[in-house]
Design a protein around this motif. Structure first.
Motif, PDB file in Angstrom:
ATOM      1  N   ALA A 155      31.793  23.113  40.372  1.00  0.00           N
ATOM      2  CA  ALA A 155      30.812  23.481  39.153  1.00  0.00           C
ATOM      3  C   ALA A 155      31.137  25.075  38.902  1.00  0.00           C
ATOM      4  CB  ALA A 155      29.700  22.840  39.940  1.00  0.00           C
ATOM      5  N   ARG A 156      31.174  25.638  39.758  1.00  0.00           N
ATOM      6  CA  ARG A 156      31.282  27.160  39.999  1.00  0.00           C
ATOM      7  C   ARG A 156      32.393  27.599  38.600  1.00  0.00           C
ATOM      8  NH1 ARG A 156      30.695  28.692  46.099  1.00  0.00           N
ATOM      9  NH2 ARG A 156      28.652  29.005  46.536  1.00  0.00           N
ATOM     10  N   LEU A 157      33.412  26.247  38.929  1.00  0.00           N
ATOM     11  CA  LEU A 157      34.612  27.194  37.959  1.00  0.00           C
ATOM     12  C   LEU A 157      34.328  26.900  36.167  1.00  0.00           C
ATOM     13  CD1 LEU A 157      37.552  26.454  40.241  1.00  0.00           C
ATOM     14  CD2 LEU A 157      36.540  28.777  39.394  1.00  0.00           C
ATOM     15  N   ALA A 158      33.206  25.638  36.686  1.00  0.00           N
ATOM     16  CA  ALA A 158      33.426  24.805  35.340  1.00  0.00           C
ATOM     17  C   ALA A 158      31.963  25.968  34.310  1.00  0.00           C
ATOM     18  CB  ALA A 158      32.886  23.532  35.225  1.00  0.00           C
ATOM     19  N   ASP A 159      31.028  26.383  35.338  1.00  0.00           N
ATOM     20  CA  ASP A 159      30.238  27.819  35.138  1.00  0.00           C
ATOM     21  C   ASP A 159      31.030  28.461  34.047  1.00  0.00           C
ATOM     22  OD1 ASP A 159      27.782  26.403  35.486  1.00  0.00           O
ATOM     23  OD2 ASP A 159      28.160  27.106  37.624  1.00  0.00           O
ATOM     24  N   LEU A 160      32.169  29.156  34.120  1.00  0.00           N
ATOM     25  CA  LEU A 160      32.382  30.325  33.816  1.00  0.00           C
ATOM     26  C   LEU A 160      33.556  29.552  32.512  1.00  0.00           C
ATOM     27  CD1 LEU A 160      33.886  31.932  36.898  1.00  0.00           C
ATOM     28  CD2 LEU A 160      31.843  32.516  35.803  1.00  0.00           C
ATOM     29  N   ASP A 161      33.701  28.233  32.132  1.00  0.00           N
ATOM     30  CA  ASP A 161      33.849  28.239  30.677  1.00  0.00           C
ATOM     31  C   ASP A 161      33.668  28.804  29.695  1.00  0.00           C
ATOM     32  OD1 ASP A 161      36.164  26.512  29.703  1.00  0.00           O
ATOM     33  OD2 ASP A 161      34.105  25.375  28.518  1.00  0.00           O
ATOM     34  N   GLY A 162      34.404  30.236  28.967  1.00  0.00           N
ATOM     35  CA  GLY A 162      34.498  30.221  27.576  1.00  0.00           C
ATOM     36  C   GLY A 162      34.604  31.532  27.855  1.00  0.00           C
ATOM     37  N   LEU A 163      33.794  32.230  29.197  1.00  0.00           N
ATOM     38  CA  LEU A 163      34.057  33.524  29.544  1.00  0.00           C
ATOM     39  C   LEU A 163      35.027  33.541  29.193  1.00  0.00           C
ATOM     40  CD1 LEU A 163      31.979  35.806  30.200  1.00  0.00           C
ATOM     41  CD2 LEU A 163      32.802  35.249  32.776  1.00  0.00           C
ATOM     42  N   GLU A 164      34.780  35.092  28.557  1.00  0.00           N
ATOM     43  CA  GLU A 164      35.868  36.772  28.724  1.00  0.00           C
ATOM     44  C   GLU A 164      36.318  37.594  29.278  1.00  0.00           C
ATOM     45  OE1 GLU A 164      38.408  39.614  25.182  1.00  0.00           O
ATOM     46  OE2 GLU A 164      37.020  37.678  24.557  1.00  0.00           O
ATOM     47  N   ARG A 165      37.083  37.673  30.657  1.00  0.00           N
ATOM     48  CA  ARG A 165      36.913  38.768  31.646  1.00  0.00           C
ATOM     49  C   ARG A 165      37.485  39.975  31.301  1.00  0.00           C
ATOM     50  NH1 ARG A 165      36.556  34.620  36.676  1.00  0.00           N
ATOM     51  NH2 ARG A 165      37.642  33.658  35.214  1.00  0.00           N
ATOM     52  N   ARG A 166      37.430  41.136  31.417  1.00  0.00           N
ATOM     53  CA  ARG A 166      38.376  41.608  31.407  1.00  0.00           C
ATOM     54  C   ARG A 166      37.042  43.543  31.364  1.00  0.00           C
ATOM     55  NH1 ARG A 166      36.075  40.725  25.386  1.00  0.00           N
ATOM     56  NH2 ARG A 166      34.943  43.050  24.895  1.00  0.00           N
ATOM     57  N   SER A 167      38.428  44.435  31.624  1.00  0.00           N
ATOM     58  CA  SER A 167      37.701  45.213  31.746  1.00  0.00           C
ATOM     59  C   SER A 167      38.855  46.811  31.255  1.00  0.00           C
ATOM     60  CB  SER A 167      37.549  45.414  33.256  1.00  0.00           C
ATOM     61  OG  SER A 167      37.100  46.802  33.442  1.00  0.00           O
ATOM     62  N   SER A 168      37.866  47.878  30.798  1.00  0.00           N
ATOM     63  CA  SER A 168      39.243  49.245  30.583  1.00  0.00           C
ATOM     64  C   SER A 168      39.615  49.764  31.570  1.00  0.00           C
ATOM     65  CB  SER A 168      38.047  50.268  29.656  1.00  0.00           C
ATOM     66  OG  SER A 168      37.457  50.731  30.702  1.00  0.00           O
ATOM     67  N   LEU A 169      39.136  49.321  32.561  1.00  0.00           N
ATOM     68  CA  LEU A 169      39.135  50.043  34.423  1.00  0.00           C
ATOM     69  C   LEU A 169      40.681  49.642  34.861  1.00  0.00           C
ATOM     70  CD1 LEU A 169      35.792  51.126  35.525  1.00  0.00           C
ATOM     71  CD2 LEU A 169      37.749  52.779  34.172  1.00  0.00           C
ATOM     72  N   GLU A 170      41.888  49.706  35.176  1.00  0.00           N
ATOM     73  CA  GLU A 170      42.347  49.638  36.714  1.00  0.00           C
ATOM     74  C   GLU A 170      42.293  48.961  37.222  1.00  0.00           C
ATOM     75  OE1 GLU A 170      46.859  48.041  36.427  1.00  0.00           O
ATOM     76  OE2 GLU A 170      45.536  48.897  34.274  1.00  0.00           O
ATOM     77  N   PRO A 171      41.244  48.808  38.170  1.00  0.00           N
ATOM     78  CA  PRO A 171      41.171  48.788  39.036  1.00  0.00           C
ATOM     79  C   PRO A 171      40.510  47.574  39.247  1.00  0.00           C
ATOM     80  CG  PRO A 171      40.581  51.028  39.661  1.00  0.00           C
ATOM     81  CD  PRO A 171      41.066  50.841  38.288  1.00  0.00           C
ATOM     82  N   LEU A 172      39.788  47.341  38.340  1.00  0.00           N
ATOM     83  CA  LEU A 172      38.946  45.890  38.226  1.00  0.00           C
ATOM     84  C   LEU A 172      39.483  45.201  37.348  1.00  0.00           C
ATOM     85  CD1 LEU A 172      35.574  47.600  36.809  1.00  0.00           C
ATOM     86  CD2 LEU A 172      35.858  45.602  38.848  1.00  0.00           C
ATOM     87  N   ARG A 173      40.639  45.302  36.329  1.00  0.00           N
ATOM     88  CA  ARG A 173      41.505  44.611  35.376  1.00  0.00           C
ATOM     89  C   ARG A 173      42.715  44.087  36.977  1.00  0.00           C
ATOM     90  NH1 ARG A 173      42.208  48.311  31.511  1.00  0.00           N
ATOM     91  NH2 ARG A 173      44.534  49.166  32.912  1.00  0.00           N
ATOM     92  N   LEU A 174      42.749  44.780  38.157  1.00  0.00           N
ATOM     93  CA  LEU A 174      43.716  44.245  39.088  1.00  0.00           C
ATOM     94  C   LEU A 174      43.177  42.841  39.516  1.00  0.00           C
ATOM     95  CD1 LEU A 174      45.636  47.219  40.192  1.00  0.00           C
ATOM     96  CD2 LEU A 174      46.858  45.485  38.494  1.00  0.00           C
ATOM     97  N   ARG A 175      41.546  43.438  40.053  1.00  0.00           N
ATOM     98  CA  ARG A 175      40.740  42.396  40.973  1.00  0.00           C
ATOM     99  C   ARG A 175      40.977  41.420  40.017  1.00  0.00           C
ATOM    100  NH1 ARG A 175      39.035  47.885  43.155  1.00  0.00           N
ATOM    101  NH2 ARG A 175      38.612  47.242  45.041  1.00  0.00           N
TER     102      ARG A 175
END
Length: 240
Positions: free
Chosen positions: A153-173
């Protein structure tokens, strides 16, 4: 302003991820439950992030904190106020916590196929005794085992979410989390396939031809499944 005092959260430099409001709505509605969840509202904040509030004032504070815990597990920095919940962006601390939780699931509950098989036997047998239709038994058992695993259910909740960041530390995580989520998703699929197989066996139907591609065998639990199959007369239309 790009981060909090601990350097863990950023929310003004990056635009809101695509699908963020819908994902937050799904997470909060699931946490609140079917009754309260219908009154969950989500809207964008002027400078980024989203706000969440409930129609019903009853136990509002308790629900906000439950929602905040689940949103933090998804990787967001959140703050609960008296009348609403604020989600302000990705948090390095929360993303690291999510990675730890995913890793723990892979080596903990999701490594225990015997527990899933045992649960499927118990659920299937109880439903058969209650007169649940045989045709729908595998799907129902799979759904209940999925609820117990929690991660589907937790993974299904994230369907359609584009996860990105302009900051390198967050992109790696974010990349680390995405890789772990893919592993957890595959492992959950193996557990659900096993639950469906067990339910079909208990129902007296034919075991699906396609076995699980990977994952340890259920071993002793599979033998328990065999002795747990009800000794009933099958109908003419049921596979033997």
């Amino acid at each position: 302003m790009t981060m909090d005092s601990s350097g863990s959260s950023w929310f003004l430099d990056d635009p809101a991820p695509s699908g963020q409001e819908q994902v937050v709505q799904r997470i909060c509605a699931r946490v609140a439950g079917p009754v309260v969840g219908a009154g969950v509202h989500v809207a964008s904040l002027p400078l980024g992030g989203v706000q969440v509030w409930l129609d019903s004032p009853r136990n509002r504070w308790r629900f906000y904190h439950r929602m905040a815990r689940e949103l933090r597990l998804a990787g967001w920095h959140t703050e609960a106020g008296p009348d609403r919940l604020l989600l302000l962006g990705w948090s390095a601390v929360c993303l690291s916590h999510r990675a730890r939780m995913l890793s723990a699931a892979l080596t903990g509950r999701l490594a225990d196929f015997d527990k899933t098989a045992f649960m499927a036997v118990m659920i299937s047998t109880r439903l058969r005794h209650e007169g649940f239709p045989v045709r729908g038994l595998p799907a129902e058992v799979e759904a209940r085992c999925g609820d117990a695993l929690r991660w589907p259910a937790r993974l299904a909740d994230l369907d359609g979410l584009e996860r990105r960041s302009s900051l390198e530390p967050l992109r790696l995580r974010l990349a680390q989390v995405a890789g772990l989520e893919a592993k957890v998703c595959r492992r959950c699929g193996e557990h659900l396939a096993l639950a469906s197989k067990v339910a079909r066996t208990v129902a007296g139907g034919a075991v699906p031809a396609r076995e699980r591609a990977s994952g340890p065998r259920a071993g002793l639990t599979e033998r328990m499944v065999c002795v747990s199959v009800p000794n009933v007369t099958m109908t003419a239309g049921t596979a033997r």
